[in-house]
Design a protein around this motif. Structure first.
Motif, PDB file in Angstrom:
ATOM      1  N   MET A   1       0.923  -1.326   0.329  1.00 28.39           N
ATOM      2  CA  MET A   1      -0.225  -0.109   0.173  1.00 28.39           C
ATOM      3  C   MET A   1       1.092   1.028  -0.198  1.00 28.39           C
ATOM      4  SD  MET A   1      -2.477   1.778   2.598  1.00 28.39           S
ATOM      5  CE  MET A   1      -2.285   2.878   3.606  1.00 28.39           C
ATOM      6  N   THR A   2       0.551   2.152  -1.296  1.00 25.92           N
ATOM      7  CA  THR A   2       1.747   3.652  -0.863  1.00 25.92           C
ATOM      8  C   THR A   2       1.133   4.529   0.254  1.00 25.92           C
ATOM      9  OG1 THR A   2       1.579   3.276  -3.391  1.00 25.92           O
ATOM     10  CG2 THR A   2       2.671   5.628  -2.766  1.00 25.92           C
ATOM     11  N   VAL A   3       1.659   4.603   0.690  1.00 22.33           N
ATOM     12  CA  VAL A   3       1.261   6.189   1.883  1.00 22.33           C
ATOM     13  C   VAL A   3       2.094   6.936   1.922  1.00 22.33           C
ATOM     14  CG1 VAL A   3       1.490   6.533   3.985  1.00 22.33           C
ATOM     15  CG2 VAL A   3       0.685   4.100   3.460  1.00 22.33           C
ATOM     16  N   ASP A   4       1.658   8.444   1.688  1.00 22.07           N
ATOM     17  CA  ASP A   4       1.877   9.676   1.156  1.00 22.07           C
ATOM     18  C   ASP A   4       3.098   9.344   2.898  1.00 22.07           C
ATOM     19  OD1 ASP A   4       3.112  12.683   2.188  1.00 22.07           O
ATOM     20  OD2 ASP A   4       0.816  12.506   0.737  1.00 22.07           O
ATOM     21  N   SER A   5       4.632   9.775   2.054  1.00 18.59           N
ATOM     22  CA  SER A   5       6.062   9.450   3.088  1.00 18.59           C
ATOM     23  C   SER A   5       5.727  10.121   4.269  1.00 18.59           C
ATOM     24  CB  SER A   5       7.382   9.021   3.016  1.00 18.59           C
ATOM     25  OG  SER A   5       7.231  10.640   1.759  1.00 18.59           O
ATOM     26  N   ALA A   6       5.591  11.839   4.193  1.00 11.72           N
ATOM     27  CA  ALA A   6       5.560  13.460   4.551  1.00 11.72           C
ATOM     28  C   ALA A   6       4.080  13.125   5.628  1.00 11.72           C
ATOM     29  CB  ALA A   6       4.952  14.469   4.237  1.00 11.72           C
ATOM     30  N   ILE A   7       3.049  12.935   5.283  1.00  6.18           N
ATOM     31  CA  ILE A   7       2.133  12.085   6.220  1.00  6.18           C
ATOM     32  C   ILE A   7       2.938  11.274   7.356  1.00  6.18           C
ATOM     33  CG2 ILE A   7      -0.261  11.500   7.125  1.00  6.18           C
ATOM     34  CD1 ILE A   7      -0.851  12.853   4.183  1.00  6.18           C
ATOM     35  N   LEU A   8       2.889   9.842   6.390  1.00  9.35           N
ATOM     36  CA  LEU A   8       3.843   8.669   7.887  1.00  9.35           C
ATOM     37  C   LEU A   8       4.220   9.611   8.526  1.00  9.35           C
ATOM     38  CD1 LEU A   8       3.541   5.347   7.500  1.00  9.35           C
ATOM     39  CD2 LEU A   8       5.155   5.516   6.890  1.00  9.35           C
ATOM     40  N   GLN A   9       5.863  10.501   8.340  1.00  7.03           N
ATOM     41  CA  GLN A   9       6.542  10.262   9.369  1.00  7.03           C
ATOM     42  C   GLN A   9       6.086  11.806  10.437  1.00  7.03           C
ATOM     43  OE1 GLN A   9       9.949  10.144   9.562  1.00  7.03           O
ATOM     44  NE2 GLN A   9       9.397   8.523   8.083  1.00  7.03           N
ATOM     45  N   ALA A  10       5.352  12.662   9.434  1.00  2.41           N
ATOM     46  CA  ALA A  10       4.462  13.262  11.400  1.00  2.41           C
ATOM     47  C   ALA A  10       3.487  12.618  11.772  1.00  2.41           C
ATOM     48  CB  ALA A  10       2.473  13.835  10.090  1.00  2.41           C
ATOM     49  N   PHE A  11       2.692  11.620  12.413  1.00  2.65           N
ATOM     50  CA  PHE A  11       2.410  10.926  12.635  1.00  2.65           C
ATOM     51  C   PHE A  11       3.815   9.848  13.412  1.00  2.65           C
ATOM     52  CE2 PHE A  11      -1.040   9.675  10.102  1.00  2.65           C
ATOM     53  CZ  PHE A  11      -2.431  10.645  11.014  1.00  2.65           C
ATOM     54  N   VAL A  12       4.871  10.151  12.922  1.00 10.19           N
ATOM     55  CA  VAL A  12       5.589   9.456  13.637  1.00 10.19           C
ATOM     56  C   VAL A  12       6.611  10.344  14.250  1.00 10.19           C
ATOM     57  CG1 VAL A  12       7.929   8.463  13.337  1.00 10.19           C
ATOM     58  CG2 VAL A  12       6.451   7.530  12.076  1.00 10.19           C
ATOM     59  N   LYS A  13       6.543  11.031  13.845  1.00  8.19           N
ATOM     60  CA  LYS A  13       6.999  12.077  15.362  1.00  8.19           C
ATOM     61  C   LYS A  13       5.995  12.837  16.612  1.00  8.19           C
ATOM     62  CE  LYS A  13       9.181  14.852  11.424  1.00  8.19           C
ATOM     63  NZ  LYS A  13       9.878  16.243  10.558  1.00  8.19           N
ATOM     64  N   LEU A  14       4.878  12.547  15.794  1.00  9.20           N
ATOM     65  CA  LEU A  14       3.407  12.844  16.871  1.00  9.20           C
ATOM     66  C   LEU A  14       3.988  11.894  17.868  1.00  9.20           C
ATOM     67  CD1 LEU A  14       0.693  13.340  18.611  1.00  9.20           C
ATOM     68  CD2 LEU A  14       0.160  12.104  16.899  1.00  9.20           C
ATOM     69  N   GLY A  15       4.319   9.987  18.118  1.00  6.24           N
ATOM     70  CA  GLY A  15       4.427   8.869  18.542  1.00  6.24           C
ATOM     71  C   GLY A  15       5.736   9.450  19.465  1.00  6.24           C
ATOM     72  N   ASN A  16       6.386  10.156  19.050  1.00 11.73           N
ATOM     73  CA  ASN A  16       7.816  10.357  19.076  1.00 11.73           C
ATOM     74  C   ASN A  16       7.125  10.871  20.599  1.00 11.73           C
ATOM     75  OD1 ASN A  16       9.064   8.549  18.081  1.00 11.73           O
ATOM     76  ND2 ASN A  16      10.362  10.569  16.004  1.00 11.73           N
ATOM     77  N   PHE A  17       6.901  12.358  20.983  1.00 10.37           N
ATOM     78  CA  PHE A  17       6.508  13.319  20.899  1.00 10.37           C
ATOM     79  C   PHE A  17       5.425  12.826  22.437  1.00 10.37           C
ATOM     80  CE2 PHE A  17       2.825  16.374  22.400  1.00 10.37           C
ATOM     81  CZ  PHE A  17       3.882  17.184  22.857  1.00 10.37           C
ATOM     82  N   LEU A  18       4.714  11.810  22.200  1.00 12.92           N
ATOM     83  CA  LEU A  18       3.711  11.227  23.083  1.00 12.92           C
ATOM     84  C   LEU A  18       4.568  10.246  24.176  1.00 12.92           C
ATOM     85  CD1 LEU A  18       0.885  10.027  21.378  1.00 12.92           C
ATOM     86  CD2 LEU A  18       1.125  12.025  22.366  1.00 12.92           C
TER      87      LEU A  18
END
Length: 348
Positions: A1-18
């Motif tokens: 499945m193709t995922v917008d890498s920039a959007i994926l990275q935004a979620f990763v950064k959110l995870g790190n912050f939490l």
């Protein structure tokens, strides 16, 4: 499945912050830390069930899930999608536990679609905060997320979560659209009598986390004939902290009075009632139980009633069960009601 890498990275950064916020490892982002602290306080004022401990538990669980590895592993099993036009998905969210609708929110955005979310009044500040953080990391999400208190309109599909009563309402109004409509489900624990004290204490987490308000909260036990609940009560004694919640104890006291006036037989440890009952959805402060004869018969019964069940926990003696203490630690591919949300969205 193709995922917008920039959007994926935004979620990763959110995870790190939490994760950093919940573990107090970092104060590298003071403005967002302060905003989240204020949001948690506001959530607790608006909904007395949303204690700081329970909100932090939800945030930490999501922080751990939103890693690069977890997200890629989860999404890699889905086929490539060739959608060129984003669909608008209306999400009607419940508010029984903190961020209960966040998984749907994630699924819609990661599949390249747009969110039109109607929040529950019981949980309407936590998700907008997370959305603001994501938009700060990726401005393209601003046009993909809309929270509304108005009538839902101009959408292509619906994901709605509610009770059996609201489920019928949802089916009437949204049945003509592609939809996922979720109704009441409950979780159960199966005891054989051979459980260790540690296992029973973990079961206590399944019962008391979020005060038992989630569909993944264990609301009923199946036990063998002549089961002795003494060891169970000893193992869950550490959850007596519920005594500090006036909302919980008001429910406990009310239900106890009703049951005693009706002359029901109860087991009671002064902070939870055990009542023999064939139902699955026990009220707050109460845990239903039912006796079984053989595991073979029990498995057959559970198979016939699987549409009423969200999670089954045991020490491995029951087919399809998960381990004690795991109900409030779902993985990204643990879909509510067993309906694959990503698959549904990719097929729109």
């Amino acid at each position: 499945m193709t995922v917008d890498s920039a959007i994926l990275q935004a979620f990763v950064k959110l995870g790190n912050f939490l994760v950093d916020f919940c573990d107090n490892k970092s104060d590298a982002n003071p403005p967002w830390n302060k905003r989240l602290q204020e949001t948690i306080i506001t959530a607790g004022h608006q909904n007395g069930w949303f204690t700081e401990d329970n909100v932090l538990h939800a945030l930490k669980q999501w922080g751990g899930l939103l890693s690069q590895e977890n997200l890629q592993k989860w999404l890699s099993k889905y086929p490539e999608n060739d959608k060129s036009v984003a669909k608008t998905v209306a999400i009607i969210m419940a508010g029984n536990i903190p961020l209960v609708g966040f998984h749907d929110f994630i699924c819609v955005l990661l599949t390249g679609n747009k969110v039109q979310a109607k929040l529950s009044s019981n949980d309407n500040v936590l998700l907008p905060f997370l959305a603001d953080y994501l938009i700060n990391e990726n401005s393209s999400l601003k046009n993909k997320v809309l929270f509304t208190n108005e009538r839902l309109q101009d959408f292509d599909a619906v994901i709605a979560t509610g009770s059996n009563n609201t489920g019928r309402y949802f089916e009437y109004y949204f049945g003509k659209h592609p939809n996922i409509i979720r109704k009441n489900r409950n979780s159960i624990g199966i005891l054989s009598g051979s459980e260790t004290k540690e296992e029973l204490t973990l079961l206590g987490e399944d019962i008391f986390r979020y005060f038992g308000l989630g569909c993944r909260s264990v609301s009923k036990l199946f036990v063998p004939k002549s089961y002795d609940f003494t060891g169970f009560f000893e193992a869950i004694f550490e959850f007596e902290w519920v005594l500090n919640s006036s909302k919980y104890m008001n429910n406990y006291d009310y239900n106890k009075a009703v049951y005693l006036m009706s002359d029901f037989k109860l087991f009671d440890n002064n902070f939870i009632l055990l009542k023999e009952d064939e139902g699955y959805g026990s009220p707050i402060g109460t845990l239903f139980y039912e006796y079984y004869d053989t595991e073979t018969e029990l498995n057959a019964k559970l198979r016939s009633q699987k549409d009423q069940l969200q999670c089954v926990v045991s020490n491995g003696s029951v087919e399809g069960s998960i381990s004690f203490g795991a109900t409030q630690q779902p993985s990204l591919n643990d879909y509510a009601d067993g309906v694959d949300t990503i698959k549904f969205l990719l097929e729109l």
